[in-house]
Write an enzyme that holds these catalytic residues in place. Structure first.
Site, PDB file in Angstrom:
ATOM      1  CG  ASP A  45      -1.937   1.049   1.277  1.00  0.00           C
ATOM      2  OD1 ASP A  45      -2.836   0.987   0.429  1.00  0.00           O
ATOM      3  OD2 ASP A  45      -1.878   1.951   2.135  1.00  0.00           O
ATOM      4  CD  GLU A  53      15.089 -14.405   4.787  1.00  0.00           C
ATOM      5  OE1 GLU A  53      14.076 -14.800   5.407  1.00  0.00           O
ATOM      6  OE2 GLU A  53      15.801 -13.451   5.166  1.00  0.00           O
TER       7      GLU A  53
END
Ligand code: NOJ
Length: 564
Positions: free
Chosen positions: A223, A274
Site C-alpha cells: 500500500d 529466503e
C-alpha cells in the site's frame, strides 16, 4: 519444518512452485468485509472466503489478493492497522486464516496479502505509547511529530493537505493535558505516518513479512509504496511551493516517490528470496510512468501497478498507446506488466464506461491525476453500454501479456452503487470532503450471491453497506450456468487465458480502422476489439470467445473477440 513447508504438504501438489508464477497470473482482489459473511454479523469474514474457495476455483483465477484483514477500527476500511501480525477478531482468527490459506492452496490458488507500511492506525500500540510519552522520546520518533507554528504552536507545521481532504497534521494533547505537538498523516487522522528512518520500524516490518510468508502467504500488495521515506528538513515548503497536486518526477518531493524508498525494498527483496518460490510483491505506487520501473525491478518489489488503462476512456488510440508503452517499460524493468480496470478505490468500470467521457473519475490528491476516488457519477448512466464496454475491455486485458488484476464483483458485471444514504457511508473521503466527494463505498457493497434472501446470500444477517434491490439480478446464483451471463463469460475467458498463455509477446496487426485494435500472441491467439459503434468484419480465424454476441462474421461495436 517451517510453517510454509507444513502448509505446502497439507495442501497437496496443486500449487505452482514456478518462481515466475506471478508474471502472467490473473489475480482476484477480495475486499474481505464485503465478500461473504459466515456468521451473520453483517461483515464479511475469513471463513466466508474459505467457504467460497470452490467458487474461486471455478472462476479460474491464479491468485487472491486479500485487502487488509488485520485488527482495525475501520476508519479507512482496514487500511488503518492496529496490529500487523494478527487477524481482526471481527473477521476471524489466525487459525481461520491458516484454514483459508490451506484451502486456497489446495485449490491451486496463491494468496497475496495487502501490507500497509506507510501508516499504522492511531490505535496501534506504538502510537498509544507515543501519545503517552514526552516530546523527543524514542516512542515519538516512530512517527512524525513536529511542534506547531505560531506563538502557542497552535498552527500546523505546514499547510499540507491530506489525500482525503483537510489538513495533513493533527494536534495531540500532551500527557499533562496541555495542547501539544502535531503528527503527520497523509491519509485520515486515524492513520499516523510511520517514520521509516527508524531502524526499529524497518526491522519490525521485516518480521511481519516473514510472519506471513511463514504462514504460507505467497506475495504482498504494498500500500502507498511510494510514500514511506520522507525528507522533512525545515523549513517545510508550502503546498503551493511543492505543488503537492502535481507529479514529482525527480525524487525531490518531501514524501512522494523519493529515491531512498528503494533501499527499503532492497531489504524486503532479501526476505522474499529466503523463500521458495520467492515471495512476490506488487507496488501500489502512483508515480510518473518513467519512475515506475524502479518499484518493479527484480531487486525491488518485482512488480508495480499500472493504473493507466483504469484512468483512460474507452478509446482505441488511448488503449493502444498505453499497452505499447507499458510493455516496453516492463521489458526495461524486467517485471511483467500489470493491468487493472477496477479495485476498491475507484468507480466500477461497468459504470465508468456507461457515463459520458471522464465520468466517475475524480482526480484528487496523490498526483493530481492519479488518485481516483469514486465521485458521484455525473450525468446519465447507460448501464447496458457500460457493461458491454467493460466486458470488451476485460477480454482485451485478459489477452495481454502480464498480470491481470480483477476486483470482486466485476465478474458479475456489478455496477457502482450510488444510492447509499449519507448516514450509511463509511469512507473517510466522504467525511473529510462533505458535499464534494461521496467516496468509495459504492464499489465496496457486499456481493450478491443469491437473487433474494437475507443480504442476497452475503450472510444471514444484514450487510454492512446497504445493497440496492437491483443487486439480485447480478447474483452469482442468477448467473451460474446461464448462457451469456457475465459470470460464465469470465469463467470461459479465464480458462482460455490459462490454456493459451505463452511467451510475454504481443504483435499489433493493422486493421485500417482507428477504432479497432487487433493483436496476436504467440501460438496464433488473437484479440480484436471494436471500440466504435458500428459493426466491422471479423478477420479470419476460429472464434474462441467473445465479450458479447457476434453478428455472423461481423464484430459489433463495443465488443472484443478472441480468434485463432
Ligand atoms: C491505498 C488503498 O488502496 C486505499 O484504499 C487506502 O485508503 C489508502 N491507500 C491509504 O491506506
Amino acid at each position: 519444518m517451517s510453517n510454509t513447508a507444513t502448509l505446502a504438504t497439507l495442501s497437496g501438489s496443486n500449487l505452482s512452485a514456478d518462481p515466475n508464477w506471478w508474471r502472467q497470473a490473473s489475480v482476484y482482489q477480495i475486499y474481505p468485509r464485503s465478500f461473504s459473511d459466515s456468521n451473520g454479523d453483517g461483515l464479511g469474514d475469513i471463513r466466508g472466503i474459505t467457504a467460497k474457495v470452490p467458487y474461486l476455483k471455478k472462476l479460474g483465477i491464479d491468485a487472491v489478493w486479500l485487502s487488509p484483514f488485520y485488527p482495525s477500527a475501520l476508519a479507512d476500511g482496514g487500511y488503518d492497522v492496529d496490529d500487523y501480525r494478527d487477524v481482526d477478531p471481527k473477521l476471524g482468527s489466525l487459525a481461520d486464516f491458516d484454514g483459508m490459506s490451506a484451502a486456497l492452496h489446495a485449490a491451486g490458488i496463491k494468496l497475496i496479502a495487502d501490507i500497509v507500511p506507510n501508516h499504522s492506525s492511531n490505535r496501534h500500540a506504538w502510537f498509544k505509547e507515543a501519545l503517552a510519552s514526552p516530546r523527543g522520546s524514542a516512542a515519538r520518533e516512530r512517527y512524525i511529530f513536529r511542534d506547531g507554528l505560531g506563538p502557542d504552536g497552535g498552527l500546523p507545521p505546514s499547510d499540507w493537505e491530506s489525500v482525503f481532504g483537510g489538513p495533513a497534521w493533527e494536534r495531540i494533547t500532551e500527557p499533562d493535558g496541555t495542547p501539544g505537538q502535531w503528527y503527520m498523516h497523509i491519509f485520515a487522522k486515524e492513520q499516523p505516518d510511520l517514520n521509516w528512518s527508524s531502524r526499529e520500524i524497518r526491522d519490525d516490518f521485516l518480521k511481519t513479512l516473514r510472519f506471513w510468508s511463514d504462514r504460507g502467504v505467497d506475495g504482498f500488495r504494498v500500500d502507498v509504496a511510494h510514500a514511506l521515506t520522507k525528507d522533512l528538513t525545515e523549513p517545510l515548503l508550502s503546498r503551493v511551493e511543492l505543488s503537492l497536486e502535481g507529479t514529482a518526477t525527480d525524487g525531490s518531493h518531501p514524501f512522494w516517490d523519493r529515491d531512498e524508498v528503494h533501499e527499503i525494498y532492497a531489504e524486503w527483496r532479501e526476505v522474499f528470496n529466503e523463500y521458495s518460490p520467492p515471495r512476490t510483491a506488487v507496488a501500489e505506487a502512483w508515480v510518473h510512468a518513467s519512475r515506475r520501473g524502479r518499484y518493479a525491478s527484480p531487486q525491488g518489489l518485482g512488480q508495480a501497478f499500472n493504473f493507466d488503462l483504469l484512468q483512460a476512456d474507452f478509446d482505441a488510440g488511448a488503449f493502444r498507446e498505453i499497452i505499447t508503452r507499458n510493455l516496453a517499460e516492463a521489458a526495461v524493468s524486467g517485471a511483467s506488466s500489470t493491468w487493472v480496470f477496477s479495485n476498491h478505490d475507484v468507480v466500477r468500470h461497468a459504470t465508468r464506461y456507461g457515463l459520458p467521457k471522464g465520468g466517475g473519475r475524480h482526480a484528487k490528491g496523490q498526483d493530481g491525476k492519479g488518485w481516483l476516488l469514486a465521485g458521484a457519477p455525473a450525468g446519465e448512466l447507460d448501464a447496458g453500454l457500460g457493461l458491454r464496454r467493460a466486458r470488451a475491455a476485460t477480454l482485451l486485458m485478459l489477452a495481454l501479456p502480464g498480470s491481470a488484476y480483477l476486483y470482486q464483483g466485476e465478474e458479475l458485471g456489478l455496477q457502482e452503487v450510488t444510492e447509499i444514504p449519507d448516514a450509511a457511508r463509511q469512507d473517510p473521503a466522504f467525511f473529510r470532503n462533505k458535499g464534494v466527494e461521496i467516496g468509495r463505498d459504492g464499489c465496496r457493497v457486499p456481493l450478491p450471491w443469491t437473487p433474494d434472501g437475507a443480504s442476497f446470500g452475503f450472510g444471514d444477517g444484514g450487510a454492512h453497506l446497504p445493497q440496492p434491490a437491483w443487486f439480485g439480478r447480478y447474483a452469482v446464483a442468477a448467473q451460474d450456468g446461464a448462457e451469456g451471463s457475465t459470470l460464465e463469460f469470465y469463467r470461459q475467458a479465464l480458462r482460455l487465458r490459462r490454456e493459451l498463455q505463452g511467451a510475454e509477446e504481443l504483435e499489433w496487426l493493422d486493421t485500417g480502422n482507428a477504432g479497432v485494435l487487433h493483436f496476436r500472441r504467440p501460438g496464433g491467439w488473437q484479440s480484436v476489439t471494436n471500440f466504435g459503434g458500428g459493426a466491422v468484419g471479423l478477420p479470419a480465424g476460429t472464434v474462441l470467445v467473445s465479450s458479447g454476441p457476434l453478428d455472423g462474421r461481423l464484430l459489433p461495436g463495443n465488443t472484443t473477440v478472441w480468434l485463432r
